[in-house]
Design a protein around this motif. Structure first.
Motif, PDB file in Angstrom:
ATOM      1  N   GLY A   1     -26.724  -7.730 -20.467  1.00 24.10           N
ATOM      2  CA  GLY A   1     -25.529  -6.914 -20.340  1.00 24.10           C
ATOM      3  C   GLY A   1     -25.373  -5.916 -21.475  1.00 24.10           C
ATOM      4  N   TRP A   2     -26.395  -5.794 -22.314  1.00 26.30           N
ATOM      5  CA  TRP A   2     -26.311  -4.943 -23.496  1.00 26.30           C
ATOM      6  C   TRP A   2     -26.919  -3.561 -23.299  1.00 26.30           C
ATOM      7  CZ3 TRP A   2     -27.868  -8.248 -28.402  1.00 26.30           C
ATOM      8  CH2 TRP A   2     -27.007  -9.358 -28.490  1.00 26.30           C
TER       9      TRP A   2
ATOM     10  N   PRO B   1     -18.618  -6.108 -22.422  1.00 24.63           N
ATOM     11  CA  PRO B   1     -19.828  -5.719 -23.138  1.00 24.63           C
ATOM     12  C   PRO B   1     -19.545  -5.622 -24.642  1.00 24.63           C
ATOM     13  CG  PRO B   1     -18.862  -3.832 -22.003  1.00 24.63           C
ATOM     14  CD  PRO B   1     -18.062  -5.029 -21.607  1.00 24.63           C
TER      15      PRO B   1
END
Ligand SMILES: *[C@@H]1O[C@H](CO)[C@@H](O)[C@H](O)[C@H]1NC(C)=O
Ligand SMILES: *[C@@H]1O[C@H](CO)[C@@H](O)[C@H](O)[C@H]1NC(C)=O
Length: 449
Positions: A94-95, A214
């Motif tokens: 998710g980065w 995030p």
């Protein structure tokens, strides 16, 4: 802060630049940093840090960072691009969107965050185990769980770079250049995000639907170092993020944030440092679940008994109490995976008849008698039935064998100041991780002896 403790200062690249916050809007200088604190390289446990210039009470705001200076996928000038591509930028970590924003900002000379990056001196202070040669990682960290975690990270970094980042860069050649935005830089930025990013907690009702927020970079707040017994933490307000003291702090003392309740292995893995014994009250040691199976199989004298252990293990797998990759987690005062461990011990210690009966009633009558308490405090551990104790004892012994050295050797090294100081920084950090884990394991040995 974070992992900045340090590459050797003798890196030979001249003195670091003065701390500069010129990227912050002028408004920032009128109030946000409390006059009662100072940022410093001297006197902090690692790299930079924040010190109390005067006595502070609990509940004082030491810095408040306006949301407009946060660096994230939502604040970078390429945010619209990232937003449009969000489907194709989904990844396990998710980065990816933040990392693309960082790749862009770090190499854009007109980025408003250039002074922020210059504070981190080209990430020279990042010395996470993923940057250590594999040989060193294995030699120093075998048994700690870190080498396995790093292998997973590296595989994931390579995969995300080649399958998501590269194609995205190739479709935006006016903005990205793989010769500039290399895998090597990507890796450094991953470590930077690991060590310095913040993740805003979700409102409870959002937790299930959206997954975690995030990560984002929070200038100045990320200068604070971490200890388990911290004295400040970050609060999220609509307009700004505030670092607020949680305890009174004496003049000259360092102000510590918390990065969460972290074991030493997690600290070294994610941030590049560990807290020396006995500082880390949140330290843990793992016993691999398969190690308990191995210990049970060792005790099984006949083939029939071995067969029973296998069936019991499969039963525990079906209950999702154990898995091939899982671990039981031990803290200083209690077992953190108490339900899993108590169930595993109970089932593996059953005779064939007991097991048969137990399966038939499907664990229904479980809540009677002594079973109520699945809390495995240290006291409860010491009261386990003898066969359970023996199984746990053997499992701890097997776990201790997975390290390259014993507790005594670590103890001697820690007690010998001269020898300790001759160690490299990596050797020292690894020693703190191994020592804490072995202390916890030995404490358990005593309890179930
Ligand atoms: C973690 O450490 C803090 C500070 O010492 C302590 O208050 C807390 O109970 C610890 N948590 C666990 C799970 O050990
Ligand atoms: C459960 O554990 C707690 C704490 O160890 C203890 O005070 C309590 O008496 C136990 N209850 C039972 C039913 O064993």
């Amino acid at each position: 802060a974070g992992g900045t403790e340090g590459r050797p200062r003798s890196a030979g690249r001249g003195p670091p630049p003065p701390i500069s916050f010129s990227f912050l809007p002028p408004r920032f200088f009128t109030a946000p940093l409390s006059p009662k604190v100072r940022l410093s390289r001297e006197g902090a446990v690692a790299g930079y840090g924040m010190l109390a210039a005067e006595e502070l009470e609990a509940g004082e705001v030491v810095v408040s960072v306006p949301r407009s200076v946060l660096l994230s996928q939502h604040t970078s000038p390429i945010r619209a691009l990232l937003q449009d591509a969000q489907e194709s930028l989904q990844s396990q970590s998710g980065w990816v969107p933040l990392l693309l924003a960082l790749l862009y900002e770090y190499t854009a000379s007109n980025s408003q965050w250039q002074p922020y990056f210059s504070l981190w001196q080209d990430f020279r202070s990042l010395d996470h185990p993923m940057f250590w040669p594999e040989e060193e990682r294995t030699r120093l960290l075998q048994g700690t769980g870190i080498p396995e975690a790093v292998d997973k990270d590296l595989a994931n970094i390579h995969l995300e770079y080649s399958s998501i980042i590269l194609p995205f860069m190739e479709s935006h050649p006016n903005i990205f250049d793989p010769k500039l935005h290399t895998l090597e830089l990507y890796k450094q930025l991953v470590a930077f995000v690991m060590a310095y990013s913040f993740q805003e907690p979700l409102e409870e009702e959002d937790e299930d639907e959206k997954g975690p927020n995030p990560p984002m970079m929070v200038p100045v707040a990320d200068i604070l170092n971490h200890v388990a017994n911290h004295n400040a933490n970050l609060e999220y307000a609509p307009q700004c993020l505030r670092m607020v003291t949680t305890q009174p702090i004496g003049k000259g003392q360092e102000i510590f944030n918390t990065y969460g309740q972290m074991a030493n292995w997690q600290l070294l893995h994610m941030y590049g440092f560990a807290e020396p014994y006995p500082g880390n009250t949140n330290d843990t040691a793992d016993i691999q679940m398969v190690t308990v199976r191995k210990a049970a199989l060792q005790r099984a004298k006949s083939e029939a008994q071995q067969q029973l252990v296998s069936e019991q293990w499969d039963f525990l797998c079906q209950l999702e109490m154990v898995g091939e990759e899982g671990a039981f987690v031990l803290g200083w005062d209690e077992v953190l995976t108490e339900e899993e461990l108590s169930m595993t011990l109970k089932v593996l210690c059953m005779s064939e008849e007991e097991f048969k009966e137990y399966k038939e009633q499907d664990g229904w009558e479980d809540d009677s008698e002594e079973e109520e308490n699945s809390t495995l405090s240290n006291e409860a551990l010491s009261k386990l039935k003898t066969p359970c104790k023996k199984l746990l004892y053997d499992s701890v012994l097997l776990t201790l064998e997975s390290y390259g050295s014993d507790l005594k050797a670590e103890q001697d090294l820690l007690n010998n100041k001269e020898a300790y100081e001759k160690l490299s920084r990596r050797e020292q950090q690894a020693l703190h991780v191994r020592y804490g884990q072995k202390r916890i394991l030995h404490q358990l040995l005593e309890l179930v002896r």
